[in-house]
Scaffold this motif. Structure first.
Motif: not given
Length: 452
Positions: A95-121
């Motif tokens: 509530a009140g957060f106005e930024g970007d949201v990543l939706i991830l899965y706890g049983d998908v453990p090896f998503v690189p930080t660089s891939t997450m950043q690519m999605m945000i970009d």
């Protein structure tokens, strides 16, 4: 593409029951490389310096709460009506957060930080996507949902069970991971219905709803390894094997020699120096640091240890947490250490247990020596001075201190301190009874013969 600086929140879905694991341990807490799979993912998320982290939980909440130790907020999904419904449970926490949201899965453990950043970009590109989806193209599409695209723009997304044969022929699959602006995410979720084969609220439907609104959604692609999900013991073992294979390659790229790579098992945090030689069947538990020019012989188990440059370990050695070997120290075959600090050049070559001990530089620990560090209630320290010589089959009964250059004679049980340069010999007087053994054997043979 212009990168905009926005705050990031991560929603990690971990509410599944994990029934295929057949375990009392929550699915996402099963370890890979000595670390719970969820914590691999959380570490990658933390590298983005997120403003918010929300883990959506169901059964096993207490286990996740303990594992996360306050590092993320928890939102409860109960009952569980699909992935869209799961993400909705994080709305109050954001509530009140106005930024970007990543939706991830706890049983998908090896998503690189660089891939997450690519999605945000991509989400913050000038064409203003409504949703960015992480896609992949596996060799076997199995039961994955499909993504129908025109170039990288998504035309439609569909779950496998609802897909037509034509749609199932599409190779581009949905990982389930998404990036969405907070201002778009929850209004879109509010419009998702459960009119589908499973009667669930699908997260993917936010893409279709946004597309029908005339907005554009895009896919970015990643290596299938990065988005491999783990739902069973078999999949857990397969992912462990794949992680280890990649880590072995990296170890050799970084300058270590692995004689039989497939037999070496690393932990998630193992650190190796250059010109390290690792023989077959070596297992690294968490917390191991190995300096340059170290030889680790075959069949060693090493955990929580710091090994200095030029050391030699094994074969058949066990180094337990708290072990520190300084430069050119040596641990030989069938030696076990625990909270033992060996100074420069100190050595214990055979059949020895060193627990709660400090061993000075150049000291020699003879075969069969043990530090008796536990009285059944408390642990005690043994201190061995520089250049000391501990004879074979000695028992050092802690707390005890052996001085610099002191000698403990073989077979001694030492319970009092030994001063610098002293010799300590603690043995019972040798008793000899001539002919006693012969008479004993004769008597016993006769008794045995009488019983036949």
């Amino acid at each position: 593409m212009r990168r905009r600086m926005t705050q990031i929140a991560a929603i990690i879905l971990a509410a599944g029951k994990g029934t295929r694991m057949k375990s009392d341990l929550h699915k996402v807490l099963h370890p890979i490389a000595g670390r719970p799979m969820l914590m691999h993912l959380m570490d990658a998320v933390d590298a983005l310096n997120p403003a918010k982290k929300v883990v959506v939980v169901g059964s096993g909440k207490e286990q996740l709460e303990a594992a996360l130790a306050g590092s993320a907020e928890l939102a409860v999904q109960e009952p569980q009506h699909g992935t869209g419904h799961a993400v909705q449970q994080a709305e109050a926490a954001l509530a009140g957060f106005e930024g970007d949201v990543l939706i991830l899965y706890g049983d998908v453990p090896f998503v690189p930080t660089s891939t997450m950043q690519m999605m945000i970009d991509r989400l913050n590109a000038d064409d203003d996507p409504a949703v960015v989806v992480l896609g992949f193209e596996p060799e076997d599409t199995q039961a994955y949902g499909r993504i129908v695209t025109q170039n990288d723009r998504i035309e439609w997304m569909v779950e496998h069970k609802d897909a037509t044969e034509a749609q199932r022929a599409t190779k581009l699959c949905n990982s389930g991971l998404m990036a969405v602006k907070a201002k778009d995410l929850f209004p879109l979720l509010a419009r998702v219905t459960n009119e589908n084969a499973a009667g669930e609220y699908y997260l993917v439907d936010i893409v279709n709803i946004a597309t029908q609104d005339g907005r554009h959604c895009y896919v970015v692609k990643t290596d299938p390894y990065d988005v491999t999900g783990i739902n069973s013991r078999g999949e857990l073992a397969a992912m462990e094997g794949e992680w280890q294979a990649r880590r072995r390659v990296q170890a050799m790229v970084d300058g270590a020699s692995l004689i039989a790579p497939d037999t070496v098992w690393f932990s998630w945090d193992t650190k190796l120096g250059r010109d390290v030689l690792i023989e077959p069947n070596v297992f690294f538990g968490p917390g191991v640091t190995v300096a340059d020019n170290v030889k680790i012989r075959a069949n060693c188990h090493i955990e929580g240890a710091t090994i200095g440059s030029g050391c030699e370990v094994g074969p058949f050695a066990r180094l337990r947490p708290g072990t520190v070997l300084e430069e050119k120290a040596k641990i030989g075959n069938f030696v076990e250490t625990k909270k033992a600090h060996l100074g420069k050049g100190a050595k214990a070559n055979h059949l020895t247990y060193l627990g709660d001990a400090t061993i000075g530089a150049g000291a020699n620990i003879g075969a069969g020596t043990i530090t008796c560090n536990y009285d059944g209630y408390f642990k005690y320290q043994t201190v061995i001075g520089e250049g000391a010589f501990i004879g074979s089959n000695s028992a050092l009964i802690a707390p005890v201190k052996i001085g610099r250059d002191a000698i403990v004679a073989a077979g001694s049980a030492v319970s009092r301190d030994v001063a610098d340069g002293d010799l300590r010999m603690v043995r019972a007087e040798q008793l000899v009874k001539p002919g006693w053994a012969d008479r004993f054997h004769d008597t016993m043979r006769k008794k045995k013969a009488e019983k036949k």
